[in-house]
Every structure is written in structure tokens, then in C-alpha cells.
Design a protein around this motif. Sequence first.
Motif, short mmCIF file in Angstrom:
data_model
loop_
_atom_site.label_atom_id
_atom_site.label_comp_id
_atom_site.label_asym_id
_atom_site.label_seq_id
_atom_site.Cartn_x
_atom_site.Cartn_y
_atom_site.Cartn_z
N LEU A 137 0.82 -1.21 0.07
CA LEU A 137 0.10 0.03 0.06
C LEU A 137 1.06 1.15 -0.04
N PHE A 219 2.30 -6.42 3.08
CA PHE A 219 1.53 -5.73 1.97
C PHE A 219 0.80 -4.54 2.64
N ALA A 240 0.38 -14.95 -2.11
CA ALA A 240 0.25 -13.62 -2.42
C ALA A 240 -0.15 -13.31 -3.99
N PHE A 272 -9.63 0.33 -12.57
CA PHE A 272 -9.09 -1.25 -12.48
C PHE A 272 -7.79 -1.52 -13.14
N SER A 274 -5.46 1.01 -13.28
CA SER A 274 -4.34 1.67 -12.58
C SER A 274 -3.97 0.55 -11.28
N LEU A 275 -5.10 -0.20 -10.71
CA LEU A 275 -4.84 -1.12 -9.56
C LEU A 275 -4.01 -2.29 -10.35
N ARG A 278 -0.79 -1.49 -10.34
CA ARG A 278 0.25 -1.30 -9.27
C ARG A 278 0.70 -2.83 -8.73
N PHE A 279 -0.28 -3.99 -8.98
CA PHE A 279 -0.18 -4.98 -8.70
C PHE A 279 0.25 -6.37 -9.34
#
Lengths: 360, 360
Positions: A137, A219, A240, A272, A274-275, A278-279
Motif C-alpha cells: 500500500l 502488504f 500473494a 481497475f 491502475s490497480l 500497481r499489483f
Amino acid sequence: MKKRLKIAIDAMGGDNAPQAVVDGAVEACREYGTELVLVGHKDPLSAYLKRHPSSSYLPISIKHASEVVKMEDNPLDVVRKKKDSSIHRAMELLATKKADAFVSAGNSGAVVSAGLFVLKRIKGIDRPSIAAIMPTLAGKAMVADVGANNICKPYHLAQFAIMCSVYSRYFLHCKNPRVGILCNGEEETKGTDTIKQAHSLLKNSSLNYIGFVEGGDVFNGNVDVVACDGFTGNVLLKTAEGVAESLGSALKEELTRGLLSKIGYLFSRRAFESLKKRFDYAEYGGAPLLGVNGPVIISHGRSNALAVKNAIRAARDLASSEVVHHLQNDLDVNKDLLSIGKKPSIIDRMLSPIQKKQNS
Amino acid sequence: MKKRLKIAIDAMGGDNAPQAVVDGAVEACREYGTELVLVGHKDPLSAYLKRHPSSSYLPISIKHASEVVKMEDNPLDVVRKKKDSSIHRAMELLATKKADAFVSAGNSGAVVSAGLFVLKRIKGIDRPSIAAIMPTLAGKAMVADVGANNICKPYHLAQFAIMCSVYSRYFLHCKNPRVGILCNGEEETKGTDTIKQAHSLLKNSSLNYIGFVEGGDVFNGNVDVVACDGFTGNVLLKTAEGVAESLGSALKEELTRGLLSKIGYLFSRRAFESLKKRFDYAEYGGAPLLGVNGPVIISHGRSNALAVKNAIRAARDLASSEVVHHLQNDLDVNKDLLSIGKKPSIIDRMLSPIQKKQNS
């Protein structure tokens, strides 16, 4: 002017090799201006390169290697029997300073083993380890080991922590990384004997050690560096990835169930994406191999061209951070600490006849 | 007519006790018609009960216990020194058949220890273990151990697998559960010596054993039962919770960033709620304690009233599934297997003087 870095790439490694590797390399070369050496069988490599008409103007060369390391090959056989493999040849380029960094999406055990025997360990390190870079995060956290060493002694864990701490500072630009040991609880009473001993080693180290951390802390941004044995680290990494993928699939399922949700999805698509970015593992490029005399990036076996491109960027950043040099300094500071409870390791005993032969 | 089940509840256990426990119990009693015994200090319990005016008509009683087990208490002290604690008293109700099941959100180590010493182990089981029930893309998977045993022998892992397999069949209604051992890869060459030995035990067992599985397999629905030591299982559990929570927070962040995304979120709200429900720990009620002579549910320390209510439902289902009875059968079938490599355990040696004293 800064010297242009040269990166060796295992062009035969990974589920999508050689095509995805060649495609990713061409893109990386265009975008980052690094010089690249594709190591592998010259025929398929030049054929795939020719599919990119502009590639003849780019600083990409091919270094022929006749053998291919398979995912199921025994890591030690790569050093003993497959000396003309892409992994072995590329590692030699790095060892002889003909390349500044090395990237592979191939058999990670074979990369570790070639790193150990061809590139050699940094003085003061007993076991090279693979460090995963995890999206959190708050940014990024490093977890090591995630696969090179199933069972570890307390001083191995302490060495992983020291190495990650240096990589976190110089490679991930984290100023004062908070270091934790992965445990089944935060209290000092938790953990195995090995972990408790590693805890007392790190309490007395020069690191910013914060104690035991749990799986979830990696995380939520509570910690920057996490030391663990390779078995537990691998479980953490795969869990994960698995949870993120399953939640992604389940979310997709829910969002395409009714008309209202579908409309909502169209509006929120950018959120979504962008998320996902990020992951997504492909954005991170790969895991540094810690403890060997040179910058090595191990990328995901499932790497696509984007992942290869990002792995090359990571290798470039790793090479220019001169992290191996900085690491030696931190190891010297904590030298006395790391000799506690230490006996000559199996690797030391395995290496000694080889090194004697090489020196004679 | 079926007998109405009576469930004992540790009313003092958990971060939100006793209020959340009393509130959850009242709701559960209304919805499931089970008879409940709140075990704990009578004064606060009757005060909280009185806040629900209709509760005087419900089959909820209070069993006074003067001592409270704190989260940081040494588990063995509960059995040795806090005999009038809610955990100890409630476990006694179960052991003397004055209750059919027991639910606690308190110190899980203390519940395990009270289970071991008050309720006693099932014949053939060396170590009780805590089994987490995980939401997957296909339904639910069971993972054990997730916290009772840091270090395990191969036959402990085999016992966890047998117990989970029976619980999966009779409690989660999975017809022929696929059983795996948690490992750092799927190949037979992976894993530690302990895990490899457990692998050969399970290959020869009566279970539907599918071999090694990785952290991610638990969530994508590839496996129904996963055996591992409590340290690794705890890391898996906390990692899964942590990733899910972090992804949830990150998604919220992304969705509230722009106007379009916010509009989208409003349209898709039902999809998110449904997803949250599928993956929320509070919906699952808790983890069964395997290997003791009675149905025990350990619920999350952070349990709210909803989680307590669902834990009571789980305890009711567990009691009516008669899983302890079925388990004995599977243990008998695999009896010879489980004696391989076995020496009297520390727990056996600890228990033997206590049992001798009790028998005399």
C-alpha cells in the motif's frame, strides 16, 4: 558522460522464450538505450530479431550458446554438464566484465547455481538468495529468501536481512528500511528456535530492525525488508500471487453478472487498470539474486515481453546503483555478528575443491 | 425429532468481548434456534444481555467463570493456573457432555491447550491442530495446521491431512476432497525432508492425495485440503488476509480518485458487496480445532457480532455432522501408516503423569 550499460539476457529462459524475450529486449533497447546481448541459440534468435526490421540499427548482439536449460533440469547439472547453455555463458559474460548485469526468466535454481559457481559469492555471504519485490500500500517491500534456500541457519537469515536492507536503500531508494523477520506472530515468544536466534542477531546489528512481522505486514506497508527461509518465502510469494489472481477473477465474475455492474465497470475501468498495474508482477521486472558478485535479475518463468522489458530496466537500475559495492561495507560493519554460531557450510565444503582446482 | 444442540461460548474471548459475543449470541439464538451458554463473568454478561429486552425469552443461560484469559497469557497457564477461566469452564462443559460444541474468539493457544488437557485427544492423534477454512474460486478449502504446531514430523502432517479430509467431507460437504501438501513447488524434488517423508506416507494412504501444491493453489480451487506445519500455515493465512485487505484498500483508493470511477462504483456496488461477502473472514465463522474429543470452533480475535453469530452456526453444523465419530474410522484405516517413524511425543510424555493421576 555516463558509460552505456551492457546487459546480458538469457534468451532461451522462460515459458515464452525466445520470442517474448527478443520482443521485450527490442522494446527495452528502444526505450532505455541500454546495450543488450541476447545469449542463446543464434538461429532462432536472429530469426526472431529479423521480425523487428528496425532492430538492425539497435545495439543488440547475439552470443551463441548451443545448450538450453530446461525448467526441470537439476541446477547443479547446469554448472557441471551444460557449460554451453545460455545461463552459463551469460553468467560468464558478467563474471568477465563483458556485461554489467544479467537477466533470466529461466530455471531459477540453475541461475542461482551458476551465480554461485561462475560469478562467485560476495565475501561474507554464505548463501545467495532470491529477493522478491512486493507491491504494498505504501510502495515496495523486499522479501528474501523466496526460493534458493529451503532451510536456513540464524546467520543466513541475518545475511538476507543485511543484503535486502542495502538493496532497499540503493536500488529501491528507501531511506532507512525497516527490517523484520517473518514470523507467526509479533510477540517475542513466537517463532522457531532458528528465528529466535536470528532475532537476537539482528537486534544487535546496525540495521533498522523492528522485530517479528506477519504475512500481512508485508502488504500493508508496515515493513520494508523481510527476512525468511526460502521455503516460507516461496509460500508467501505464491500465496500473494494466488490471492491477487483469484480476487481479480472473482471481481471480474461479479462485475459481469448484472447489467448495472457492467455499466459500473465501464465507468471505473481506468481505476481497475491502475490497480492492476500497481499489483502486476510484470510491472516489477523480477527478483534480484542477492549475494553474488554482480547484478542478476531473475524474472518470472511466465514472463511476457512487458515483463522482460521491465526486467531489463531493473537490471540497468541495479547495475547503476552499484549495490554490490555498498553491500560489502554493511557486511564489514556487521562482520562479528555474522560469525556467531557459524560452521563451514556445505556450500563452502563443496566449493573448496573447485576453487583449489581453479587457483592451481 | 432432532435434539436441540447446546453450544458453550467463551463470552470473555476476543478483542470485542463481551459485548460483540453477547450481541452475536442473541442473534444466533434467534436465527438458528440453538441453546446457548455464555461462559464468563456473570455481572457484565447479564448487563449486556439485558440490553436485548427479548433475550429473556431465548434459551440463553450464563455460566459464571471468575477468571479471564488474556491474549498474551501462556497457553499452559490456563490449564495449570486459570481453572476458573471462561475457556477452561466452557471446555469442561463440552468434556462432560453438558454442551455439544464450544466457540471461542479468545487466546487460541489457550483453547488448544485446554482442548488437549480437558477435552483430550482423539485416539491416534498426536497433535491437535487448527484448520483454517479459506474462500476459493470454487468454494472452500481447508488448511491445517495454521498455528498450533510450529514444527512438525511427517506423521503429524499426515494426521492433519486425514483430519481435514474427514472435516471436508462431513462438515464442508466436499464429496472426495483432493488432498495436497503445501510446498515450494509441485515437483517431487521440491520441499524439505519432512515434507518428502509426509509425501510418501500420504501416497500410501486411503486419501485422495494429489501431491505437492503451492500457496496459490489453495485459492484457485485446485485443492480441497492442504497439510502444512503451523508456522507455514500461519504465514499463508496472514498473507492471504493481508493481500485481500490491501487490495481492498487500494481498490477503494482507485475508485474514489475520479468522478467517473466514483459513478462506476455506485453502479457496481452490489458486485463489490457480493465479493466482500465471499472473501470476508466474518462470514466463515472460524477455524475448527481438529483432533480433540469434541467440536470446537476458534474464531478470529477481531470477531464482531456477525463473526460470532457465524461461528455459532459453524459450531452447530460441526456438532450435527458427527465428524469426530467419522474421524475415528479414517484413523483406524490408516493406522499402520501413521505409526511409521513415530516415537513417544513430548505431549505424550507431558500428558502421561497427568493422566496417571487422573486415572488413580
